[in-house]
Each structure stands twice: as structure tokens, then as C-alpha cells.
Motif scaffolding. Structure first.
Motif, PDB file in Angstrom:
ATOM      1  N   SER A 140     -68.085  -1.216 -41.336  1.00  0.00           N
ATOM      2  CA  SER A 140     -67.944  -2.639 -41.277  1.00  0.00           C
ATOM      3  C   SER A 140     -69.532  -3.694 -41.014  1.00  0.00           C
ATOM      4  CB  SER A 140     -67.333  -2.602 -39.676  1.00  0.00           C
ATOM      5  OG  SER A 140     -68.301  -1.238 -39.192  1.00  0.00           O
ATOM      6  N   THR A 159     -64.374  -3.183 -46.299  1.00  0.00           N
ATOM      7  CA  THR A 159     -63.120  -2.013 -45.728  1.00  0.00           C
ATOM      8  C   THR A 159     -63.243  -1.509 -44.791  1.00  0.00           C
ATOM      9  OG1 THR A 159     -61.779  -2.529 -47.954  1.00  0.00           O
ATOM     10  CG2 THR A 159     -61.269  -0.977 -46.535  1.00  0.00           C
ATOM     11  N   ASN A 160     -62.549  -1.155 -43.208  1.00  0.00           N
ATOM     12  CA  ASN A 160     -62.226  -0.577 -42.605  1.00  0.00           C
ATOM     13  C   ASN A 160     -62.040  -0.312 -41.854  1.00  0.00           C
ATOM     14  OD1 ASN A 160     -63.779   0.358 -40.340  1.00  0.00           O
ATOM     15  ND2 ASN A 160     -64.290  -1.098 -39.113  1.00  0.00           N
ATOM     16  N   SER A 163     -61.116  -0.556 -37.581  1.00  0.00           N
ATOM     17  CA  SER A 163     -61.142  -2.159 -36.807  1.00  0.00           C
ATOM     18  C   SER A 163     -61.528  -3.227 -37.904  1.00  0.00           C
ATOM     19  CB  SER A 163     -62.670  -1.273 -35.757  1.00  0.00           C
ATOM     20  OG  SER A 163     -63.110  -2.439 -34.869  1.00  0.00           O
ATOM     21  N   ALA A 164     -62.159  -3.890 -37.406  1.00  0.00           N
ATOM     22  CA  ALA A 164     -62.781  -5.444 -37.613  1.00  0.00           C
ATOM     23  C   ALA A 164     -63.748  -5.224 -39.245  1.00  0.00           C
ATOM     24  CB  ALA A 164     -63.613  -5.997 -37.254  1.00  0.00           C
ATOM     25  N   ALA A 165     -63.971  -5.754 -40.029  1.00  0.00           N
ATOM     26  CA  ALA A 165     -64.608  -5.605 -41.071  1.00  0.00           C
ATOM     27  C   ALA A 165     -66.008  -6.221 -40.895  1.00  0.00           C
ATOM     28  CB  ALA A 165     -64.050  -5.778 -42.451  1.00  0.00           C
ATOM     29  N   ASN A 167     -67.991  -8.148 -38.276  1.00  0.00           N
ATOM     30  CA  ASN A 167     -67.198  -8.686 -36.726  1.00  0.00           C
ATOM     31  C   ASN A 167     -68.547  -8.861 -35.699  1.00  0.00           C
ATOM     32  OD1 ASN A 167     -66.006  -8.083 -33.946  1.00  0.00           O
ATOM     33  ND2 ASN A 167     -66.607  -5.394 -33.714  1.00  0.00           N
ATOM     34  N   ASP A 188     -59.397  -4.996 -43.249  1.00  0.00           N
ATOM     35  CA  ASP A 188     -59.225  -3.940 -42.116  1.00  0.00           C
ATOM     36  C   ASP A 188     -57.824  -2.725 -42.037  1.00  0.00           C
ATOM     37  OD1 ASP A 188     -57.369  -5.650 -41.470  1.00  0.00           O
ATOM     38  OD2 ASP A 188     -57.622  -5.824 -39.552  1.00  0.00           O
ATOM     39  N   SER A 192     -56.464   0.995 -34.880  1.00  0.00           N
ATOM     40  CA  SER A 192     -57.807   0.242 -35.079  1.00  0.00           C
ATOM     41  C   SER A 192     -57.879   1.316 -33.352  1.00  0.00           C
ATOM     42  CB  SER A 192     -57.134  -1.224 -34.169  1.00  0.00           C
ATOM     43  OG  SER A 192     -58.930  -1.783 -33.781  1.00  0.00           O
ATOM     44  N   HIS A 196     -59.189  -4.619 -32.185  1.00  0.00           N
ATOM     45  CA  HIS A 196     -59.306  -5.525 -32.773  1.00  0.00           C
ATOM     46  C   HIS A 196     -58.298  -6.804 -33.421  1.00  0.00           C
ATOM     47  CE1 HIS A 196     -58.275  -3.992 -36.454  1.00  0.00           C
ATOM     48  NE2 HIS A 196     -58.670  -4.857 -37.233  1.00  0.00           N
ATOM     49  N   ALA A 199     -59.865  -8.665 -39.304  1.00  0.00           N
ATOM     50  CA  ALA A 199     -60.963  -7.966 -39.964  1.00  0.00           C
ATOM     51  C   ALA A 199     -61.602  -8.918 -40.238  1.00  0.00           C
ATOM     52  CB  ALA A 199     -59.315  -8.503 -41.612  1.00  0.00           C
TER      53      ALA A 199
END
Length: 580
Positions: A140, A159-160, A163-165, A167, A188, A192, A196, A199
């Protein structure tokens, strides 16, 4: 001022009252628009109608990632001049390669790395531009800082799973630049670590720029979420998909000044574009598909449906093309909590789902639902609904149409207002396949324009005015057909003729006085059999006889300032009063 599209010009021309010498182009258009093929039948009594294969009955809405934007635009709107990238400069570049991230301190920016997860903090450093590239399947990028900044996506794939990719936790303006010729992907996971919100999440103002491509997939919550407002502009090509919640979400405003936006959401009651404040469309092409069914909100204690666009405040459209399709139960195209103004552009809406029921509450499908006043000042608005209880256009307050081309085919009422309705100009075609064409639950004032309204048979009417209210006519070209007539005329400056008969799809209906053609209507792509008809145009005089040619039959009618109640083959004596 704005260039009209060919479709818009032809549709308005076709629905406008014409003299006999100008109807050749009109007939050519309708021949292309609709064939008299077999279609669904509108029932409800002796009178009934059938649909042909015209654009109103067959137009489709699909994801369209082609980059050609509509030529019709208006001036872009920015809440603040500082939101325009060209009014800023970000000359301090910091490269971030997510394929091989490296911890470093560079030009006042601290870069820390934890596996594939990179955090950058520019603190009080100004004019920072992060140039981001590379691919990671478990990583991320998080941005911190006290000053506005630019993130240039230069062919990145993030790609996470947790969580968010991307942020963006700085509360300052974030200028996202999609580098020309690049494709960028943010995804995402379904779980999580920090609950989050998207994405791509932004704590501050989210400002998109550039002509590259961005693909965002939200599997846990929203696809794109800003805690402030979002601005899209010409050149952007953005695709957003969410399987868990909304596609694009903003708290304080969404401004679509241009670009190509494609959004798909599949969660129950999810919205393609959702804003807790106002939404404005000034250009570009926006396409939204929602497929989720309705759901019962246990917190608000009400049933809710999906929506292509949902504005908790106001919605305003000046230009561009917006296409919205909802296929799940209770789904809506455009859902606005306050006022909506359609001033230009092209708006196409399809809903296919039926009514959603849960816990003794319901969510009904609607093409356009506005809780405040709805005003149409121009453009093309085309709506089709086919699921049970699906209304075409509904406002909980006042509806005003001053110009533009409005065409609706709906399972339930095609056009409905909870209060007064004003038609001052433009072209209005309303087909209620199982209810009224136009239904005002207040006074109706037809002051200009052209109105063609089909209601279902039986007690359903072309135009229905609530029984304690009246229809006032001071202009306008009016043709209504349905199961009956029961109009309470408040006053009229032109004669009204009422009769019964059959009209064919795309046929020309003429009104003549002797050898002089007073007016010509061209029917939409619907035929109506054994219906009750009311017609009124400027120049018709009370007490004067006219010849009404319905295409397959001709009859003599006498104009009056009122209409006969409950007449016609589709009429039902004792039916609901206050309409025709």
C-alpha cells in the motif's frame, strides 16, 4: 450557447406541435426511431396500449470505457480556485517504486517501508509530488503531511489484502494525476485491519487530473471515498467497482466537470455515486450500473434500495451524458433528498427491479426520485422502468418543466408530483404502462410546450389531477389518451375537444378546421386501442367544430372549455376523479 446533439434536436422536434408543411422530417425520424412491432400490452380496462420497438422502449445502458467525451460541455466548476492543478506547482518530486520500495529521506520527505507497505510524510514541506510506479500484491501507499501535495500515478498496480491500497491520510488537498498513457490499478481485500472506508481513501479534498486510466476495486467497503469533496475533470478515465458498498463516496460534494466515469456496484442497497452533500455534473460521460437488491436498514428502520446516483443534498446537471441503470429490487436511477435541477445534457435511466418489501416497509423502484422541487430547464431526459410499482419521475414537492425533451415509459405513473406541476415549455412524452401518464397531486398548470401522455386502460388516465385540485391551461399543445376522462378544468384560454378512438405508434394525428390544418401531433412508439382522448391546442375555439384525424379514422369534434366526465371505451364509471 451549447451545441445540441442530433438525438436531442430530433426528439424535441418530433414531439413539438407542427404544421402540416413541416412534418416530413418528423416522420423520417419516427420511422427510424420505431417500428410497429409487437410489444408488451398495457391493460387495466377496455382501453389498452402496446409498445413498439422505439428508442424509448429499447435503449440500453452498458459500461463504456471508450475515451471520446461528449462534445457538449459547460464551464467547469471548482469550489475553490486552488482546486485547479494549473493554479499550483509541485516541483519537488519523490519517486516511489512499489515493486522495490526503499526507505529514505529525500527533499524533506520521510519514506518508511514495512514489507510492501510504504508510508510517506512530507510534514510542512511544500510543492511535493510523489511519482508512484511498480506492482505489489501485498502492499500500500499511505501519505501524511501538513501541506497540499500531488500524487502522480505512473503505471502503478497496488493490491492490499488488509486495508486501503492508496491511503491519503493528510487532510490537505490531494491532486491525483493519472499520467498520460498509463493504466493504474488499486484493489483492497475483503478484510480490514482498520475498518478502512475505501480502496482509495482520502481524508482531504480529492482532485483528479490527467488523461491516464485508473481502475479501482473495493471489496471491503467503498471503491473511492473522500471525507471532503471530489472533483473529476476532462481527460480522466476512471472505472470503479465495489462488491461491498458504494462505488464513489464523498462527504462534502462531488463535481463532475468532464472525463469518463464507469461505476459498477453489486451490494444490497449500494449506490454507484453517493454524496452526503451536493452533486454537480458539467460534462463528461458517467455510466453507473447497480445490481444489488434492496435491504432493511436496522438503524434507520426502513427499507432501502440501490441507486445509480444518490445526493443527500441537491443535484444539478448542466451538460454531459449521465447513464444510470439499476436492476435490483427497489433500485433507483437518480435519488435526491433536496432539490434537483436539470439544465442541459443528456440523462438516460433504466430500472428493472420490482418493489422490495421487508419488516412491513417497502422500497419502490423509481427512475428519478426527488424529495424537494424538481426543475427541468433543458437537455434530454429519457427514463424507462418495468418492475412492479416502478414510477418514472417522482418529486415529493413541485415539478416544473420549462424546456428540454422529457420522455418516460414507466410501469407505474410516468411522471408524478406530490404538489403543483408546471409545464411551461419543452416536449413531454409520458407513458404509464399500468397507471397514469402524468399525475399531479396538486394543481397542474400547462402554459406552453407539447404534452403527449398515455395512461393505462380502466381508471388510469393520460393526465391525472388530484380531485380537490384543478387543471389550468393557458397555452401548450396537449394530447392525452387513457381509460377515461375526468378533468376538473380551472380555466383555459384554448378550446378542449374530447372523444374516443385508436391511435397507432408513430402516426400523425391532425386537427383541422375546414381545409386548414390547425395542428399536427406525431405519436410516440406506442399504439393505443379504444381509448378516451382529450386534445387542446392554441387557436382552438370553444363552440367550434374540428376534424380530428387519428390516422386510421376521422371524426368531428366540438371544442369546449370543459370535458365530459368518464367518457370513452376505456372509461370506468365512478373511477378516481381529477384527471384525464
Amino acid at each position: 450557447m451549447k451545441k445540441k446533439t442530433l438525438l436531442m434536436m430530433l426528439a424535441i422536434a418530433s414531439m413539438t406541435l407542427l404544421t402540416a408543411c413541416s412534418q416530413d422530417n418528423l416522420e423520417d425520424y419516427y420511422n427510424n426511431w420505431s417500428n410497429n412491432g409487437a410489444g408488451s400490452t398495457m391493460g387495466g380496462g377496455t382501453g389498452s396500449a402496446s409498445a413498439g420497438t422505439g428508442e424509448l422502449t429499447t435503449f440500453t445502458i452498458d459500461i463504456d470505457k471508450t475515451t471520446a467525451e461528449p462534445t457538449e460541455t459547460t464551464e467547469a466548476y471548482y469550489p475553490d480556485e486552488e482546486d485547479m492543478l494549473e493554479n499550483n506547482e509541485f516541483t519537488t518530486e519523490v519517486a516511489i517504486d512499489l515493486s522495490n520500495p526503499t526507505a529514505k529521506t529525500e527533499n524533506g520527505v520521510e519514506v518508511t517501508v514495512n514489507g510492501g507497505h510504504v508510508t510517506v510524510n512530507h510534514g510542512s514541506t511544500k510543492k511535493v509530488c510523489y511519482v508512484v510506479s511498480g506492482t505489489t500484491s501485498n502492499g500500500s501507499l499511505t501519505v501524511l503531511g501538513d501541506k497540499k501535495y500531488e500524487v502522480k500515478l505512473n503505471g502503478v498496480n497496488i493490491t492490499n489484502p488488509d486495508s486501503a491500497a492508496l491511503n491519503l491520510l493528510s487532510g490537505k488537498r490531494a491532486y491525483i494525476v493519472l499520467a498520460d498513457g498509463t493504466t493504474n490499478t488499486l484493489t483492497d481485500g475483503t478484510s480490514s485491519k482498520n475498518d478502512h472506508k475505501g480502496a482509495l481513501y482520502c481524508k482531504g479534498k480529492l482532485l483528479f487530473n490527467g488523461s491516464g486510466t485508473l481502475n479501482v476495486t473495493g471489496n471491503y467497503n467503498n471503491g473511492i471515498h473522500s471525507a471532503d469533496y471530489i472533483v473529476f475533470r476532462t481527460g480522466n478515465n476512471i472505472y470503479v467497482k465495489s462488491t461491498a458498498n458504494h462505488g464513489i463516496k464523498a462527504n462534502d460534494g462531488i463535481y463532475i466537470n468532464g472525463g469518463i466515469l464507469n461505476v459498477e456496484v453489486s451490494a444490497a442497497a449500494a449506490k454507484g455515486i453517493n454524496c452526503e452533500s451536493h452533486i454537480m455534473v458539467n460534462g463528461g460521460r458517467t455510466t453507473v450500473l447497480t445490481t444489488g437488491d434492496g435491504k432493511y436498514d436496522t438503524e434507520d428502520k426502513e427499507a432501502k434500495g440501490a441507486a445509480g446516483i444518490k445526493a443527500d443534498s441537491t443535484f444539478t446537471m448542466y451538460a454531459g451524458v449521465v447513464k444510470l441503470k439499476s436492476t435490483g429490487s427497489g433500485g433507483k436511477g437518480l435519488n435526491v433528498d433536496m432539490d434537483a435541477d436539470i439544465n442541459g445534457g443528456e440523462l438516460y435511466i433504466i430500472t428493472e427491479g420490482g418493489q422490495f418489501k421487508s419488516n412491513n416497509d417497502t422500497a419502490s423502484p423509481k427512475g428519478i426520485k426527488v424529495d424537494g422541487n424538481l426543475t427541468v430547464n433543458g437537455g434530454t431526459t429519457m427514463v424507462r422502468t418495468k418492475g412492479y410499482n416502478g414510477e418514472g419521475i417522482e418529486t415529493k414537492s413541485i415539478l416544473t418543466i420549462t424546456d428540454g425533451n422529457v420522455m418516460v415509459s414507466a410501469y407505474d405513473d410516468a411522471i408524478n408530483s406530490a404538489k403543483d406541476m408546471y409545464i411551461k415549455g419543452g416536449s413531454v412524452t409520458a407513458i404509464g404502462t399500468n397507471n397514469d401518464g402524468i399525475d399531479a397531486n396538486g394543481n397542474m398548470y400547462i402554459q406552453g410546450g407539447t404534452v403527449i401522455a398515455f395512461g393505462a386502460g380502466g381508471a388510469e388516465t393520460g393526465i391525472d389531477v388530484g380531485e380537490q385540485y384543478k387543471l389550468y391551461i393557458s397555452g401548450g399543445n396537449i394530447f392525452g389518451i387513457g381509460g377515461r376522462i375526468d378533468a376538473n378544468i380551472g380555466s383555459t384560454t384554448q378550446g378542449i375537444a374530447s372523444t374516443s378512438g385508436t391511435v397507432q405508434a408513430n402516426s400523425s394525428v391532425t386537427i383541422s378546421s375546414g381545409s386548414t390544418t390547425v395542428a399536427t401531433f406525431t405519436m410516440p412508439p406506442y399504439s393505443y386501442t379504444n381509448g378516451t382522448i382529450m386534445v387542446s391546442v392554441p387557436g382552438m375555439k370553444s363552440g367550434t367544430s374540428y376534424t380530428l384525424n387519428l390516422g386510421n379514422s376521422s371524426q368531428t369534434v366540438t371544442a369546449s372549455t370543459s370535458v365530459s366526465s368518464g367518457m370513452g371505451g376505456g372509461g370506468m364509471p365512478g373511477g378516481r376523479p381529477g384527471g384525464w
